[in-house]
Enzyme design. Structure first.
Site, PDB file in Angstrom:
ATOM      1  N   ASP A   1      28.790  29.542   7.267  1.00  0.00           N
ATOM      2  CA  ASP A   1      28.589  30.752   8.078  1.00  0.00           C
ATOM      3  C   ASP A   1      29.127  30.574   9.495  1.00  0.00           C
ATOM      4  O   ASP A   1      29.838  31.440  10.005  1.00  0.00           O
ATOM      5  CB  ASP A   1      27.098  31.105   8.155  1.00  0.00           C
ATOM      6  CG  ASP A   1      26.554  31.612   6.831  1.00  0.00           C
ATOM      7  OD1 ASP A   1      27.350  31.798   5.893  1.00  0.00           O
ATOM      8  OD2 ASP A   1      25.333  31.823   6.738  1.00  0.00           O
TER       9      ASP A   1
ATOM     10  N   GLU B   1      25.428  26.122   3.666  1.00  0.00           N
ATOM     11  CA  GLU B   1      25.398  27.547   4.011  1.00  0.00           C
ATOM     12  C   GLU B   1      25.607  27.760   5.515  1.00  0.00           C
ATOM     13  O   GLU B   1      26.415  28.581   5.939  1.00  0.00           O
ATOM     14  CB  GLU B   1      24.040  28.120   3.585  1.00  0.00           C
ATOM     15  CG  GLU B   1      23.735  29.505   4.105  1.00  0.00           C
ATOM     16  CD  GLU B   1      24.323  30.597   3.239  1.00  0.00           C
ATOM     17  OE1 GLU B   1      24.196  30.494   2.008  1.00  0.00           O
ATOM     18  OE2 GLU B   1      24.897  31.540   3.788  1.00  0.00           O
TER      19      GLU B   1
ATOM     20  N   SER C   1      28.047  34.558   0.311  1.00  0.00           N
ATOM     21  CA  SER C   1      27.738  33.954   1.606  1.00  0.00           C
ATOM     22  C   SER C   1      29.010  33.653   2.377  1.00  0.00           C
ATOM     23  O   SER C   1      28.965  33.485   3.587  1.00  0.00           O
ATOM     24  CB  SER C   1      27.015  32.630   1.417  1.00  0.00           C
ATOM     25  OG  SER C   1      25.852  32.810   0.698  1.00  0.00           O
TER      26      SER C   1
END
Ligand SMILES: *[C@@H]1O[C@H](CO)[C@@H](O)[C@H](O)[C@H]1NC(C)=O
Ligand SMILES: *[C@@H]1O[C@H](CO)[C@@H](O)[C@H](O)[C@H]1NC(C)=O
Ligand SMILES: *[C@@H]1O[C@H](CO)[C@@H](O)[C@H](O)[C@H]1NC(C)=O
Ligand SMILES: *[C@@H]1O[C@H](CO)[C@@H](O)[C@H](O)[C@H]1NC(C)=O
Length: 523
Positions: free
Chosen positions: A275, A271, A473
Site C-alpha cells: 500500500d 499489505e 489490495s
C-alpha cells in the site's frame, strides 16, 4: 432460544436490575456471534480486567445528512463540492439531549463513569472492569480468543440493553465482531523465479495509466492515506530499497509524511508495504499518511475505531485507500446502516473512501449463493476491483481478473448513480454465460465501481523484493494515487476536492476504459 437462555441467566443474577422492571432487548439481532474459523477460545476474562466498550448513539437528521451527501457529490448539482466542516456535520447529526441523557443515566446507574466522546458526539467510548461490562449488557460472558497471532476479547452470548434504549443506541462495539480473516486483504506472494524486468512496478503502472514523468503532486493541502488494521506495519528501510529499485524517472517523496497511531518495530507486513509503495509511487509527491489502528485494546474493533477517529479529526486526509471486508451476511443491517452513515459523514466533508473489493471473486455460500462483502457493497463508498494485462508481461489491454471481488448486495439497492449502467450490463451480457439468477440479487448495489491492474506486483518487504504480489489490495492504492492527482489539479484551480467520487465516475464512463473481457468461471 438464545434469548431464553440469556434471560434465565439474567433472572438468576440480576434481581436488582430486574426490580427496576427493565425489559431487555437485543441490538443487532442479525450479527453472527459464532467464533469464526481459525479462532479458538483461550480463557475467561478476569472480573477486574479493564474493558473498553463503544456505544454508537442514535444520530439525528440522518436523512438531512444523506440528502447533503448526494448533493455535494453530484457534479450536476449546484451544491457540488460545497462540503461541510466536521463541526458543521456535528451540528446536524449529534444525538439529541434525550439520547445522551438516557444513555448516561443507564451507564452511571451501572457504575460506568470513565467515558469519552468525539467531535460529532455520536460515539461514547467507555472503560470499565469486565464484571461491570458483563452486568451492563445482560450478563454476557467475555472470553479471550486467539487466531494464533492476534488476541481479542469477545462474547459469544448475545448482549442485551434495556428496551427503552433501543431508540437511543445503534449498537455496542467491542462485543461480538471478530477481526475478519487475513485471507481477503493480504496479498499473496507466489514464488516466481523470474528476472527483475518481468512483472509490474511503478513505471509500468504509470505508463499504463498515462501518468507522465512530469506528473507529480504540487499542492500543499493535498493528501492521501492508507489506513491499516491488521498488525500491518511499514518500514522505512523497505521504502528506501523500493525507491532505489523502482523510483527512477519520476519525482516522489522518500518518506511517509504523517503517521497516525503507534507503529512498533518488528517485521513489516506485505499489505502495508504494498500500500505505501504503490500509493506513493502512483500518487507521487503527494503528502502521504500511514494510519494504523490496531491492538491497543484486545476488545477494540479496529475498523470501527478508524471511523470513530476519523470523526474526531478536523483535517483528515483527502483520499483514503483501505482493504477491509466482512461477509455481508454475518453482520446486522443496523450495524451496516450506521457504518453507512459514517461513510456519508466522510463524503459530506469531501473525503474520498476507497475499498478493495476483495480477492474471492463473487464468493460462495452454501454452494447456492454468492457471498457479497461489506463495505464493498456499501453504496456510499467507492469499491476498487482488479484487472490483469491480457498479455501478462506487456503493457496493454486489461481483462477482469478472476479473483477480483464483485457482485451484488443482498441488503442495499442499486443506487441511482449506477442503475443505468448496471441495466446496460445485463442487457449486454450473454444469458448463457450468466450464473443462475438465484445466486445473487439482481437489483442490489453492484460492485466494484472501478478497477486497475492487480497482479504480478513487485513489493519490497523486509528488505527483500517480492515478486508476484496480487489482489485488489494492489489496485486500490493505485486508483487512490490517480484520484489524488486529480485532487491536486482541482486544488490548484481553486476547486474543492473530489469527495465521494461515484456519481462523477458513473456520469463520465467515457473517461474510463471499459474492461469488457472477463475471465468467466464455469458453473
Ligand atoms: C440540549 O442541551 C444543551 C446543553 O445543555 C442546551 O444548550 C440545549 O438548549 C439543549 N437542547 C434542547 C433541544 O433541549
Ligand atoms: C521459494 O523459492 C525458494 C528458492 O527457490 C525456496 O527455497 C522456497 O522454499 C520457495 N518458497 C515457496 C513458498 O515455494
Ligand atoms: C496521455 O496524456 C497526454 C497528456 O498528458 C495526452 O495528450 C494523451 O492523449 C494521453 N493519452 C491517452 C491514451 O489518454
Ligand atoms: C512536491 O510537493 C510540494 C507540495 O507538497 C511542492 O511544494 C513541491 O514543489 C513538489 N515538488 C515537485 C518537484 O514538484
Amino acid at each position: 432460544m438464545r434469548v431464553a437462555v440469556g434471560l434465565c441467566v439474567l433472572f438468576a443474577g440480576f434481581s436488582a436490575v430486574l426490580s427496576r422492571s427493565f425489559e431487555y432487548v437485543h441490538l443487532e439481532p442479525g450479527q453472527s456471534t459464532s467464533i469464526p474459523e481459525g479462532w479458538t477460545r483461550i480463557e475467561r476474562v478476569a472480573p477486574d480486567e479493564d474493558l473498553k466498550l463503544t456505544f454508537a448513539l442514535k444520530q439525528q437528521n440522518v436523512d438531512v445528512l444523506e440528502d447533503l451527501f448526494w448533493k455535494v457529490s453530484d457534479p450536476t448539482h449546484e451544491e457540488y463540492g460545497h462540503y461541510l466542516s466536521l463541526h458543521e456535520i456535528a451540528d446536524i447529526v449529534k444525538p439529541s439531549n434525550e439520547t445522551v441523557a438516557e444513555v448516561e443515566r443507564w451507564l452511571e446507574g451501572s457504575g460506568v463513569t470513565d467515558c469519552s466522546t468525539i467531535i460529532t458526539e455520536d460515539f461514547l467510548e467507555c472503560s470499565m472492569p469486565a464484571r461491570t461490562a458483563e452486568n451492563l449488557l445482560g450478563d454476557i460472558k467475555f472470553h479471550r480468543y486467539t487466531d494464533g497471532k492476534r488476541r481479542v476479547i469477545r462474547s459469544e452470548v448475545r448482549y442485551l440493553v434495556p428496551r427503552h434504549l433501543k431508540d437511543h443506541l445503534d449498537f455496542v462495539g467491542g462485543v461480538h465482531r471478530f477481526p475478519p480473516g487475513l485471507k481477503l486483504k493480504t496479498a499473496e506472494s507466489k514464488n516466481i523465479s523470474s528476472p527483475q524486468h518481468i512483472g509490474n512496478y511503478p513505471t509500468v503502472i504509470r505508463e499504463r495509466y498515462n501518468i507522465s514523468k512530469e506528473v507529480g503532486g504540487k499542492h500543499e493541502a493535498n493528501s492521501q492515506c492508507t489506513p491499516q488494521f491488521l498488525e500491518q506495519y511499514y518500514h522505512q528501510g523497505d521504502l528506501d530499497l523500493f525507491w532505489r529499485l523502482y523510483g527512477k524517472g519520476y519525482v516522489h517523496r522518500d518518506e511517509i509524511d504523517k503517521v497516525v497511531g503507534e507503529v512498533p518495530g518488528g517485521l513489516s507486513g506485505i499489505e502495508a508495504s504494498l500500500d505505501t509503495q504503490y500509493i506513493m509511487s502512483t500518487g507521487n509527491n503527494i503528502t502521504t499518511w500511514f494510519w494504523y489502528t490496531a491492538g491497543r485494546h484486545e476488545q477494540q474493533e479496529p475498523f470501527l475505531q478508524w471511523l470513530i477517529d476519523l470523526s474526531d479529526m478536523e483535517n483528515a486526509p483527502l483520499v483514503n485507500s483501505a482493504s477491509y471486508s466482512d461477509k455481508e451476511r454475518t453482520v446486522d443491517p443496523d450495524y451496516m446502516n450506521r457504518i453507512n452513515t459514517e461513510f456519508m459523514k466522510a463524503g459530506v466533508r469531501g473525503l474520498t473512501l476507497l475499498f478493495a473489493s476483495g480477492d474471492d471473486g463473487a464468493g460462495c455460500h452454501d454452494n447456492k449463493h454468492f457471498e457479497p462483502q461489506f463495505p464493498s457493497t456499501s453504496p456510499y463508498v467507492t469499491t476498487v476491483g482488479g484487472t490483469a494485462f491480457i498479455k501478462p508481461f506487456g503493457i496493454g489491454e486489461e481483462q477482469g481478473y478472476d479473483i477480483s471481488g464483485g457482485g451484488f448486495s443482498n441488503f442495499f439497492d442499486a443506487p441511482d448513480y449506477q442503475k443505468e449502467l448496471v441495466d446496460k450490463y445485463f442487457k449486454m451480457s450473454d444469458p448463457e454465460k450468466m450464473p443462475p439468477a438465484s445466486y445473487y440479487n439482481r437489483v442490489g448495489r453492484g460492485y466494484p465501481d472501478i478497477a486497475a491492474v492487480s497482479n504480478h506486483y513487485w513489493v519490497v518487504n523486509n528488505i527483500v523484493p517480492v515478486p508476484g504480489v496480487l489482489g485488489t489490495s494492489a489496485s486500490c492504492p493505485v486508483v487512490a494515487g490517480i484520484l489524488a492527482h486529480l485532487n491536486d489539479h482541482r486544488l490548484a484551480a481553486g476547486l474543492p476536492p473530489l469527495g465521494f467520487v461515484n456519481p462523477f465516475l458513473y456520469q463520465n464512463p467515457e473517461t474510463l476504459t471499459d474492461v469488457s473481457k472477463h475471465l468467466f468461471l464455469t458453473f
